[in-house]
Design a protein around this motif. Sequence first.
Motif, PDB file in Angstrom:
ATOM      1  N   LEU A  25       0.824  -1.201   0.000  1.00  0.00           N
ATOM      2  CA  LEU A  25       0.000   0.000   0.000  1.00  0.00           C
ATOM      3  C   LEU A  25       0.862   1.256   0.000  1.00  0.00           C
ATOM      4  O   LEU A  25       0.536   2.241  -0.676  1.00  0.00           O
ATOM      5  N   ALA A  75      -8.932   2.093   0.436  1.00  0.00           N
ATOM      6  CA  ALA A  75      -8.185   1.191   1.310  1.00  0.00           C
ATOM      7  C   ALA A  75      -8.787   1.190   2.711  1.00  0.00           C
ATOM      8  O   ALA A  75      -8.871   0.139   3.367  1.00  0.00           O
ATOM      9  N   ALA A 133      -7.101   0.126  -4.119  1.00  0.00           N
ATOM     10  CA  ALA A 133      -6.079   1.178  -4.204  1.00  0.00           C
ATOM     11  C   ALA A 133      -5.364   1.138  -5.549  1.00  0.00           C
ATOM     12  O   ALA A 133      -4.939   2.175  -6.070  1.00  0.00           O
ATOM     13  N   LEU A 177       0.273   4.004  -2.857  1.00  0.00           N
ATOM     14  CA  LEU A 177      -0.264   5.319  -2.516  1.00  0.00           C
ATOM     15  C   LEU A 177       0.795   6.412  -2.490  1.00  0.00           C
ATOM     16  O   LEU A 177       0.482   7.591  -2.665  1.00  0.00           O
ATOM     17  N   GLY A 191      -7.529   6.457  -3.455  1.00  0.00           N
ATOM     18  CA  GLY A 191      -6.868   5.209  -3.093  1.00  0.00           C
ATOM     19  C   GLY A 191      -6.847   5.003  -1.591  1.00  0.00           C
ATOM     20  O   GLY A 191      -7.140   3.901  -1.096  1.00  0.00           O
TER      21      GLY A 191
END
Length: 444
Positions: free
Chosen positions: A31, A182, A169, A35, A178
């Motif tokens: 992640l 998430a 995401a 991101l 995103g």
Amino acid sequence: MKHAKFIKSAAVMTAGFLVAKAIGAFYRISLTGILGGYGIGLYQMAYPLFLLFLTFSSAGIPSALSRVVSAESARGRETTGHMKTALRLFALIGLFGALLMCAVAALMSGLQGDENLTVCYLALAPSVFLVALVSVLRGYFQGKNDMGPTAFSEIVEQAVKAGFGFFAASIAGDPVHGAALALLGVSLSELGALIYLVKRYKGERRIKSLRRINGYSLFHSVLPVMAAAALLPLSRTLDSIVIVRLMARYTGRAVSLYGLYSGGVMSLIDLPATLAGGLVAAAIPLVSASASRGDGEGARRNAALALLFTFALSVPCAVFLFAFASPVVRLLYASLSESDLKTVVALVRLSSVSAVSLAAVNTLSACLTGMGRAKCAVKGMLVAVVVKLILQCVLVSNPALSVGGAAIASNVCYLVAFFLDSVYTWKVKLRTSFFARKLKSKEA
């Protein structure tokens, strides 16, 4: 025999946490790469307020109900009546918390200096209600020394969150959406855990004779535990405001630096404490059983055993993080820039002591709960949080220290809390809790 049961229960919980955290760690690393610094900064800035609402609606429930269930089971009684009261009570509290989080989302976003956080809070809000119910069911099973449902539900949570969050995401068009998607995965993960636990609970074989408890008495017994558990997320909520605003005075990367610290660094530092969660859950019924018999020395011996296992788990982790911070960070966060990697490495080494002290604080706080002295854990953490906030204002304001000042303040916070909890555990005379007195008066 009791120690063998404790070790077995702790092993089941720890194994479940290991699998769950392995999934969670892989997801968090992925992640962060998807991101970027700003997106993960939004994700992390939304979490402290979420955890605060979560704490007030649910965090003390597994510990407190575990103590209630274990005490009643020791008396040969069924606790289904307690469960019906608890489910109704905390469903209402959780619903109120979820609605309140929606109501303050825009205000909190303004205080944190980024209006994009509003949608993140709205995506997280349903979790507050769902976790309240999940926590009641986990407390029931933990009180019966059945750690399997809690451990497996943790795995279900992480699997759903990672599966949905990673996919959502990845297809989001920008970091803001995103991060919001998430965080929506967190709500869906709690729904998955709740469905699993409800099925397990319905499959339980329970006797017909039920003993009910007044909702006020139950809430009164849970309240100190909730307050103790609330202080840490409350302090991290304040961190997301104080740290970012202090750094914003001298850098335009305040949100990104906070995201690296709270997301990249604290995810690693919190890991030993999370893994020790199995010890925390297993310690409460063991300590509570001794305390309910008036065996203060036995309760303290069991607390010492839990703390010993906590050190055995957390100290090697802390040493590893300090010694191998650079290769670990470069492996896990390879997508970060070189300057960000150096920042995270330095912060991991600086914060490694907290990997031990935070795990120890969680264990001692659970043991104090088992002794009926959750208020002592509240006092210890309150003093520690005040010390941390004062140090943050002094240290983070210095551009030379910057976000490193936050790491130093957190180290001191957990050390102070550990010292005070140790004093309360071994030096303060054990007293009968309000809930225990209620039970004894009814017995008479």
